[in-house]
Design an enzyme around this catalytic site. Structure first.
Site, PDB file in Angstrom:
ATOM      1  N   LYS A 101     -64.197 -34.331  -2.031  1.00 33.63           N
ATOM      2  CA  LYS A 101     -65.393 -35.163  -1.959  1.00 33.63           C
ATOM      3  C   LYS A 101     -65.617 -35.702  -0.533  1.00 33.63           C
ATOM      4  O   LYS A 101     -66.749 -35.977  -0.152  1.00 33.63           O
ATOM      5  CB  LYS A 101     -65.291 -36.353  -2.916  1.00 33.63           C
TER       6      LYS A 101
HETATM    7  C1  LIG Z   1     -64.990 -33.629  -8.184  1.00 28.98           C
HETATM    8  C2  LIG Z   1     -63.812 -32.748  -8.276  1.00 28.98           C
HETATM    9  C3  LIG Z   1     -63.905 -31.475  -8.866  1.00 28.98           C
HETATM   10  C4  LIG Z   1     -65.182 -30.969  -9.496  1.00 28.98           C
HETATM   11  O1  LIG Z   1     -66.182 -30.717  -8.543  1.00 28.98           O
HETATM   12  P1  LIG Z   1     -67.707 -30.574  -8.994  1.00 28.98           P
HETATM   13  O2  LIG Z   1     -68.479 -30.448  -7.729  1.00 28.98           O
HETATM   14  O3  LIG Z   1     -68.026 -31.845  -9.739  1.00 28.98           O
HETATM   15  O4  LIG Z   1     -67.806 -29.397  -9.874  1.00 28.98           O
HETATM   16  C5  LIG Z   1     -62.770 -30.663  -8.852  1.00 28.98           C
HETATM   17  N1  LIG Z   1     -61.604 -31.102  -8.326  1.00 28.98           N
HETATM   18  C6  LIG Z   1     -61.473 -32.316  -7.767  1.00 28.98           C
HETATM   19  C7  LIG Z   1     -60.164 -32.730  -7.219  1.00 28.98           C
HETATM   20  C8  LIG Z   1     -62.573 -33.179  -7.712  1.00 28.98           C
HETATM   21  O5  LIG Z   1     -62.438 -34.389  -7.147  1.00 28.98           O
END
Ligand SMILES: *Cc1c(COP(=O)(O)O)cnc(C)c1O
Length: 494
Positions: free
Chosen positions: A111
């Site tokens: 993120k």
């Molecule tokens: C948010 C997240 C995901 C999923 O990603 P999306 O873009 O919501 O599909 C997968 N792994 C981790 C560690 C995340 O923080």
């Protein structure tokens, strides 16, 4: 003609900065570019770019309303020494699997790739629009978005940030990262409910005209840091292009050679960015969507039916514990032939009946995608297997991706070189990773297990969680899922 943005549910066109500031459209739709820009430079030219240069180029294609100078400030402010690897996104290759390590930012999950730059986009846009109101960033989190958004927006002038997380749906480390957050404009609230409740509450606040009017009178404007904001999606396209170019540079693939991408998926943002990279012209063949036991997407890709009428399961890959994948709406728009009325109809069915079905003609447009999922046991087994075979430690989410990659190989025999989105540091989900590696976790806190995991594997503890158990707890707010608007009022009145 510069690129414009429209809502997946129709309405008037906006330019990129307006779309970034609004986050989500009044009609509930998500903003998407009217067309996906193509890469118009030769790959050999891009090969000399570092991450920042590539980011300027790709983001500039999507956001033509920023000047070169503005983009430079955004990119250089975001991708700096907050990242603990100078490549920003290093790639670790194990046979045909190439792990794109997206977790070297401030909060140890992918993120950070988008949320360290989104605040720059927003403040730059506000200046350009000459907006006077303070922006309130409302964010629902399954654990990782919240912390990354708090870090990104802390003390950013002209903004307040409020994060809602499901009290019993995040890891101990994730919760501690959030409730110890510093900054004058940061607020964190635990809600009694799951991630979908938090996300629905946030969406409801956005769609509530009288609530928005009330806030506006007090000088506040709502915006979102969730992946419904186009300002989050676009920076994620960059690392897929970067991944391809680096495989080329290292001689792992030939120019023009197609690769596959595997992404552990929740809200469908990350994999959609991979799809955009493909549409931009990067030779990507299959987009492999990896789910955990909340396998709505697997069902969707295998039957054409999206059905959220089931219990949400809490798994050891909590950032994917989601039944409504918001960004799928952006893909639907595309596969329905850019038809907002069709999207409106399907989304109406989803909110009324919790389910919709696409017909076979539309389904044919999903051929670029493959979906599968992992059980809890498979996730644990995969972590152990990868460690024993390659001496490489992956987190629970990345393990879902790797396990689904193996299933895809078995199903299809297609062994193209593959990029695996590695979305979190193993230290963020220490308990589950430690347990999978055979460490006795009984009676120990996640904080104690951080040291044990480091001792066993020789991995260095990332500095941002080192001694996090001793940090002061700053945020103690709790609320029920139907009290979210009240607590927003309270927090803004303080
Ligand atoms: C948010 C997240 C995901 C999923 O990603 P999306 O873009 O919501 O599909 C997968 N792994 C981790 C560690 C995340 O923080």
């Amino acid at each position: 003609m510069s690129l414009k943005y429209i809502s997946t549910r129709g309405g008037k066109e906006l330019n990129s900065i307006e779309a970034i500031v609004k986050g989500i459209s009044e009609n509930g739709g998500l903003y998407i570019p009217t067309e996906i820009p193509r890469i118009d430079k030769e790959i050999y030219e891009l090969k000399d770019y570092d991450y920042r240069e590539l980011a300027k180029y790709i983001i500039g294609k999507f956001f033509p309303d920023f000047t070169e100078e503005e983009l430079k400030n955004c990119v250089e402010g975001a991708y700096d020494s907050k990242f603990n690897d100078e490549k920003i996104v290093p790639i670790v290759s194990k046979d045909n699997a190439n792990f794109l390590e997206l977790y070297h930012g401030a909060t140890l999950a992918f993120k950070d790739m988008a949320l360290s730059i989104l605040p720059y986009f927003i403040t730059t846009s506000l200046k350009k629009l000459n907006q006077k109101e303070k922006l309130v960033i409302l964010t629902a989190t399954s654990g990782d978005t919240g912390k990354a958004a708090l870090e990104g927006f802390k003390d950013v002038e002209g903004t307040e940030i409020i994060v809602f997380y499901p009290e019993s749906g995040v890891s101990q480390i994730q919760e501690r990262q959030m409730i110890t957050q510093e900054g004058n404009n940061t607020h964190v609230v635990g809600i009694e409910g799951n991630f979908d409740d938090a996300q629905n509450g946030v969406k409801e606040a956005f769609n509530n005209e009288s609530f928005k009017k009330e806030l506006k009178e007090k000088g506040y404007l709502l915006s979102s840091a969730n992946s419904i904001n186009i300002g989050r999606l676009v920076p994620q396209v960059v690392y897929y292009v970067y991944g391809y170019i680096n495989l080329l540079k290292e001689g792992r693939i030939q120019e023009g050679e197609k690769i596959n991408i595997v992404v552990p998926t929740g809200n469908f943002g990350n994999i959609l960015a991979g799809y955009y990279a493909k549409l931009m012209g990067i030779p990507i063949d299959k987009l492999i969507t990896a789910s955990n036991e909340n396998n709505v997407l697997y069902d969707f890709f295998s039957t054409g039916i999206y059905d959220r009428n089931r219990e949400l399961k809490l798994t050891i890959s909590p950032s994917m514990d989601i039944l409504i994948s918001s960004n799928l709406e952006r893909l639907l728009y595309k596969i329905c032939g850019d038809n907002p009325n069709k999207v409106k109809e399907l989304m109406g069915e989803l909110s009324e009946k919790g389910r919709y079905e696409i017909d076979s003609e539309i389904r044919e447009n999903l051929n670029d995608f493959y979906g599968n999922f992992s059980t809890e046991e498979e996730i644990e087994y995969t972590i152990k297997e990868v460690y024993e075979k390659y001496d490489y430690v992956i987190d629970t989410h990345t393990a879902v991706a790797y396990n689904v990659y193996q299933k895809y190989l078995k199903d299809t025999g297609d062994d193209k070189k593959t990029l695996i989105a590695s979305t979190a540091s193993p230290f963020k989900f220490t308990r589950s990773v430690a347990k999978a590696l055979g460490i006795n976790v009984e009676g120990k806190t996640d904080f104690e297990l951080v040291y044990e995991l480091s001792d066993k594997t020789g991995l260095e503890i990332p500095k941002n969680i080192y001694k996090i158990e001793d940090k002061k707890i700053i945020h103690k707010n709790k609320c029920k899922k139907d009290e979210m608007k009240d607590i927003i009022r309270e927090l803004l009145n303080e």
